[in-house]
Design a protein around this motif. Structure first.
Motif, PDB file in Angstrom:
ATOM      1  N   LYS A  76      44.489  22.695  49.056  1.00  0.00           N
ATOM      2  CA  LYS A  76      44.703  21.764  50.171  1.00  0.00           C
ATOM      3  C   LYS A  76      45.057  20.399  49.605  1.00  0.00           C
ATOM      4  O   LYS A  76      44.417  19.926  48.668  1.00  0.00           O
ATOM      5  N   VAL A  77      46.066  19.788  50.204  1.00  0.00           N
ATOM      6  CA  VAL A  77      46.485  18.454  49.809  1.00  0.00           C
ATOM      7  C   VAL A  77      46.026  17.477  50.881  1.00  0.00           C
ATOM      8  O   VAL A  77      46.289  17.690  52.065  1.00  0.00           O
ATOM      9  N   ILE A  78      45.341  16.428  50.450  1.00  0.00           N
ATOM     10  CA  ILE A  78      44.812  15.433  51.372  1.00  0.00           C
ATOM     11  C   ILE A  78      45.478  14.095  51.055  1.00  0.00           C
ATOM     12  O   ILE A  78      45.081  13.407  50.117  1.00  0.00           O
ATOM     13  N   PRO A  79      46.521  13.757  51.818  1.00  0.00           N
ATOM     14  CA  PRO A  79      47.194  12.480  51.552  1.00  0.00           C
ATOM     15  C   PRO A  79      46.374  11.312  52.091  1.00  0.00           C
ATOM     16  O   PRO A  79      45.822  11.379  53.188  1.00  0.00           O
ATOM     17  N   THR A  80      46.257  10.262  51.290  1.00  0.00           N
ATOM     18  CA  THR A  80      45.530   9.069  51.705  1.00  0.00           C
ATOM     19  C   THR A  80      46.427   7.854  51.523  1.00  0.00           C
ATOM     20  O   THR A  80      47.087   7.715  50.498  1.00  0.00           O
ATOM     21  N   PHE A  81      46.444   6.995  52.507  1.00  0.00           N
ATOM     22  CA  PHE A  81      47.273   5.799  52.464  1.00  0.00           C
ATOM     23  C   PHE A  81      46.466   4.629  51.920  1.00  0.00           C
ATOM     24  O   PHE A  81      45.361   4.362  52.373  1.00  0.00           O
ATOM     25  N   HIS A  82      47.023   3.943  50.931  1.00  0.00           N
ATOM     26  CA  HIS A  82      46.392   2.771  50.329  1.00  0.00           C
ATOM     27  C   HIS A  82      47.347   1.590  50.504  1.00  0.00           C
ATOM     28  O   HIS A  82      48.303   1.451  49.747  1.00  0.00           O
ATOM     29  N   PRO A  83      47.111   0.744  51.491  1.00  0.00           N
ATOM     30  CA  PRO A  83      48.063  -0.319  51.813  1.00  0.00           C
ATOM     31  C   PRO A  83      48.273  -1.336  50.695  1.00  0.00           C
ATOM     32  O   PRO A  83      49.279  -2.024  50.680  1.00  0.00           O
ATOM     33  N   VAL A  84      47.362  -1.419  49.756  1.00  0.00           N
ATOM     34  CA  VAL A  84      47.543  -2.332  48.636  1.00  0.00           C
ATOM     35  C   VAL A  84      48.656  -1.835  47.719  1.00  0.00           C
ATOM     36  O   VAL A  84      49.352  -2.621  47.084  1.00  0.00           O
ATOM     37  N   PHE A  85      48.858  -0.519  47.658  1.00  0.00           N
ATOM     38  CA  PHE A  85      49.796   0.075  46.712  1.00  0.00           C
ATOM     39  C   PHE A  85      51.096   0.575  47.338  1.00  0.00           C
ATOM     40  O   PHE A  85      52.014   0.930  46.611  1.00  0.00           O
ATOM     41  N   ALA A  86      51.165   0.664  48.649  1.00  0.00           N
ATOM     42  CA  ALA A  86      52.360   1.250  49.275  1.00  0.00           C
ATOM     43  C   ALA A  86      52.551   0.709  50.680  1.00  0.00           C
ATOM     44  O   ALA A  86      51.605   0.247  51.322  1.00  0.00           O
ATOM     45  N   ARG A  87      53.780   0.808  51.141  1.00  0.00           N
ATOM     46  CA  ARG A  87      54.086   0.473  52.529  1.00  0.00           C
ATOM     47  C   ARG A  87      53.885   1.722  53.375  1.00  0.00           C
ATOM     48  O   ARG A  87      54.167   2.833  52.937  1.00  0.00           O
ATOM     49  N   MET A  88      53.430   1.533  54.594  1.00  0.00           N
ATOM     50  CA  MET A  88      53.178   2.665  55.496  1.00  0.00           C
ATOM     51  C   MET A  88      54.436   3.506  55.698  1.00  0.00           C
ATOM     52  O   MET A  88      54.376   4.734  55.683  1.00  0.00           O
ATOM     53  N   ASP A  89      55.595   2.848  55.872  1.00  0.00           N
ATOM     54  CA  ASP A  89      56.846   3.591  56.077  1.00  0.00           C
ATOM     55  C   ASP A  89      57.148   4.520  54.909  1.00  0.00           C
ATOM     56  O   ASP A  89      57.543   5.669  55.108  1.00  0.00           O
ATOM     57  N   ASP A  90      56.974   4.029  53.671  1.00  0.00           N
ATOM     58  CA  ASP A  90      57.234   4.859  52.489  1.00  0.00           C
ATOM     59  C   ASP A  90      56.272   6.042  52.430  1.00  0.00           C
ATOM     60  O   ASP A  90      56.662   7.169  52.136  1.00  0.00           O
ATOM     61  N   PHE A  91      54.993   5.767  52.698  1.00  0.00           N
ATOM     62  CA  PHE A  91      53.986   6.829  52.684  1.00  0.00           C
ATOM     63  C   PHE A  91      54.321   7.906  53.709  1.00  0.00           C
ATOM     64  O   PHE A  91      54.304   9.105  53.409  1.00  0.00           O
ATOM     65  N   LEU A  92      54.660   7.475  54.931  1.00  0.00           N
ATOM     66  CA  LEU A  92      54.969   8.446  55.989  1.00  0.00           C
ATOM     67  C   LEU A  92      56.228   9.233  55.680  1.00  0.00           C
ATOM     68  O   LEU A  92      56.298  10.433  55.965  1.00  0.00           O
ATOM     69  N   TRP A 138      42.037  -8.320  57.148  1.00  0.00           N
ATOM     70  CA  TRP A 138      41.287  -7.069  57.028  1.00  0.00           C
ATOM     71  C   TRP A 138      41.998  -6.225  55.983  1.00  0.00           C
ATOM     72  O   TRP A 138      43.174  -6.416  55.697  1.00  0.00           O
ATOM     73  N   GLU A 139      41.306  -5.283  55.401  1.00  0.00           N
ATOM     74  CA  GLU A 139      41.928  -4.374  54.439  1.00  0.00           C
ATOM     75  C   GLU A 139      41.620  -2.938  54.804  1.00  0.00           C
ATOM     76  O   GLU A 139      40.573  -2.631  55.374  1.00  0.00           O
ATOM     77  N   GLY A 140      42.598  -2.074  54.507  1.00  0.00           N
ATOM     78  CA  GLY A 140      42.386  -0.651  54.737  1.00  0.00           C
ATOM     79  C   GLY A 140      41.512  -0.078  53.641  1.00  0.00           C
ATOM     80  O   GLY A 140      41.783  -0.280  52.469  1.00  0.00           O
ATOM     81  N   LEU A 141      40.462   0.616  54.041  1.00  0.00           N
ATOM     82  CA  LEU A 141      39.577   1.222  53.054  1.00  0.00           C
ATOM     83  C   LEU A 141      40.087   2.585  52.636  1.00  0.00           C
ATOM     84  O   LEU A 141      39.941   2.983  51.499  1.00  0.00           O
ATOM     85  N   ASP A 142      40.672   3.295  53.579  1.00  0.00           N
ATOM     86  CA  ASP A 142      41.264   4.597  53.287  1.00  0.00           C
ATOM     87  C   ASP A 142      41.573   5.256  54.618  1.00  0.00           C
ATOM     88  O   ASP A 142      41.125   4.809  55.661  1.00  0.00           O
ATOM     89  N   ILE A 143      42.364   6.326  54.558  1.00  0.00           N
ATOM     90  CA  ILE A 143      42.528   7.162  55.750  1.00  0.00           C
ATOM     91  C   ILE A 143      42.421   8.592  55.337  1.00  0.00           C
ATOM     92  O   ILE A 143      42.506   8.930  54.197  1.00  0.00           O
TER      93      ILE A 143
END
Length: 143
Positions: A76-92, A138-143
């Motif tokens: 199983k692959v669990i993708p997590t978004f880290h806003p400090v390291f990537a843009r949401m558009d690129d991640f999606l 605010w900062e994203g902790l994880d998703i």
């Protein structure tokens, strides 16, 4: 000091020994970006014949070959978004590409839809769950 990575052969031998002694285990791979490790997909392909595996990834690296080489019922692959390291558009974009590859072999990838945010990363700090943009200060902790 030089980094030393265990070879895929050494890792497989270690996990095979565990399998032979105790049977199937479940392996969670998290912390850091696992796809940076040399021959990671080859390792997952081999170890998942003995054990089930969850992989947390921010999709910052190419995950090419994983879908084709691994059994989706065991990995199983669990993708997590880290806003400090990537843009949401690129991640999606990367997540959608991965979803399409997975669909081709009958595998489903479930993407999270919300983000835990806080003013700082600290035990007991106020946090909220939001869908969409992270508020200023605010900062994203994880998703």
């Amino acid at each position: 000091m030089e980094n030393r990575f265990f070879s895929v052969k050494e890792l497989i031998q270690a996990w095979a020994r565990i399998y032979n002694m105790y049977g199937q285990s479940h392996i969670d791979i998290l912390g850091g970006e696992p796809f940076l490790y040399p021959n990671f997909v080859e390792f997952i392909s081999e170890v998942s014949t003995m054990h089930t595996v969850n992989i947390n990834t921010n999709l910052s690296c190419a995950v090419d070959g994983l879908v084709e080489k691994c059994n989706p019922s065991r990995v199983k692959v669990i993708p997590t978004f880290h806003p400090v390291f990537a843009r949401m558009d690129d991640f999606l974009d990367k997540a959608e590409e991965f979803v399409e590859q997975a669909k081709d072999i009958g595998c489903e990838l479930v993407l999270p839809v919300d983000t835990v945010i806080a003013k700082e990363c600290k035990v007991g700090v106020e946090s909220r769950v939001v869908s969409g943009d992270i508020e200023p200060d605010w900062e994203g902790l994880d998703i």
